[in-house]
Design an enzyme around this catalytic site. Structure first.
Site, PDB file in Angstrom:
ATOM      1  N   CYS A  94       0.801  -1.229   0.000  1.00  0.00           N
ATOM      2  CA  CYS A  94       0.000   0.000   0.000  1.00  0.00           C
ATOM      3  C   CYS A  94       0.839   1.287   0.000  1.00  0.00           C
ATOM      4  O   CYS A  94       1.379   1.632  -1.033  1.00  0.00           O
ATOM      5  CB  CYS A  94      -0.966  -0.076   1.182  1.00  0.00           C
ATOM      6  SG  CYS A  94      -2.426   0.918   0.926  1.00  0.00           S
ATOM      7  N   HIS A 193      -4.106  -5.623   2.571  1.00  0.00           N
ATOM      8  CA  HIS A 193      -3.766  -5.691   3.994  1.00  0.00           C
ATOM      9  C   HIS A 193      -4.380  -7.000   4.448  1.00  0.00           C
ATOM     10  O   HIS A 193      -4.740  -7.836   3.665  1.00  0.00           O
ATOM     11  CB  HIS A 193      -4.369  -4.511   4.750  1.00  0.00           C
ATOM     12  CG  HIS A 193      -3.705  -3.224   4.387  1.00  0.00           C
ATOM     13  ND1 HIS A 193      -2.456  -2.880   4.841  1.00  0.00           N
ATOM     14  CD2 HIS A 193      -4.103  -2.204   3.602  1.00  0.00           C
ATOM     15  CE1 HIS A 193      -2.136  -1.687   4.360  1.00  0.00           C
ATOM     16  NE2 HIS A 193      -3.106  -1.254   3.596  1.00  0.00           N
TER      17      HIS A 193
END
Ligand code: GLN
Length: 234
Positions: A94, A193
């Site tokens: 990310c 995630h």
């Protein structure tokens, strides 16, 4: 074999949504194979050399921390480039993924400079985020990966960077081109995630395989060099 050296890049600043679970999974994978390792955070206080680590983990974070890292990572950029171009193994999630590219437009629209090490850039979206379960298929490894995404950024990858996988379910890099994450040499990037490796243990094996390939290559090169310098030594 000397211990595998893991560097956690800006680990005290970028470690959101359980990202550290990826680091724990890498350690678990190494232990399972009977391999020793060391782990250290490499952040604002530490210098960085391309030959310092065998495996680098670079996690995600909020825009504020990303800006701090963006300013500082320029000091490590040249060595990071050497690391990546010489096939060093790196996993970025990310925010870390975004910072390996050219730039990242924050949720407020500010340009956060990346390292320009990977051919990709990240735009923002207004008052919206890509949040939810995500599923992708990797043609490279012939495997499905499952995760959870939560990002404002919309990332666009360009050649020679390839996606980590094709989106089966969820938004992926940008909700337009069905790509998720990025692959370049021995760099693995993803928006997952959840964290990525806890839900996809086979990817731990892929990453550790790359680390060991690199280790073997440098041992072979060292042996060849020794042979050239002193043919009687091996
Ligand atoms: N701040 C970035 C975004 O929203 C990265 C977020 C993250 O790392 N989860 O796109």
């Amino acid at each position: 074999m000397t211990p595998i050296r893991i560097g956690h890049l800006y680990g005290n600043l970028l470690n959101t949504y359980g990202d550290n679970g990826n680091l724990l999974m890498l350690q678990y994978g190494l232990k399972k194979r009977g391999l020793d390792f060391t782990v250290e955070v490499n952040s604002l206080e530490e210098s960085f050399k391309a030959n310092q680590y065998d495996l680098i983990f670079f996690g995600g974070g909020q825009d504020f921390e990303q800006k701090v890292v963006s300013d500082h990572i320029q000091t490590k950029k040249d060595e990071l480039e050497k690391y990546i171009e010489s096939n060093g193994v790196l996993l970025a999630i990310c925010g870390g993924y975004q910072l390996l590219g050219e730039y990242y437009l924050s949720a407020k629209g500010d340009r956060i400079e990346g390292t320009h090490l990977l051919n990709l850039y990240t735009l923002n979206q207004v008052n919206s985020r890509f949040v939810g379960d995500v599923e992708i298929f990797s043609d490279e490894f012939n495997e499905t990966y499952y995760g959870y995404e939560n990002h404002n950024g919309r990332t666009f990858i360009k050649d020679p960077v390839k996606p980590l996988g094709r989106v089966i379910k969820g938004y992926g890099n940008n909700n337009e081109d069905k790509t998720e994450g990025a692959r370049y040499k021995n760099v693995f990037c993803s928006y997952f995630h959840g964290p990525l490796l806890v839900r996809n243990p086979h990817l731990v094996d892929r990453i550790i395989d790359k680390v060991l390939e690199q280790r073997n290559q440098s041992t072979e090169q060292g042996t060849k060099l020794k042979q050239i310098i002193d043919p009687t030594s091996v």
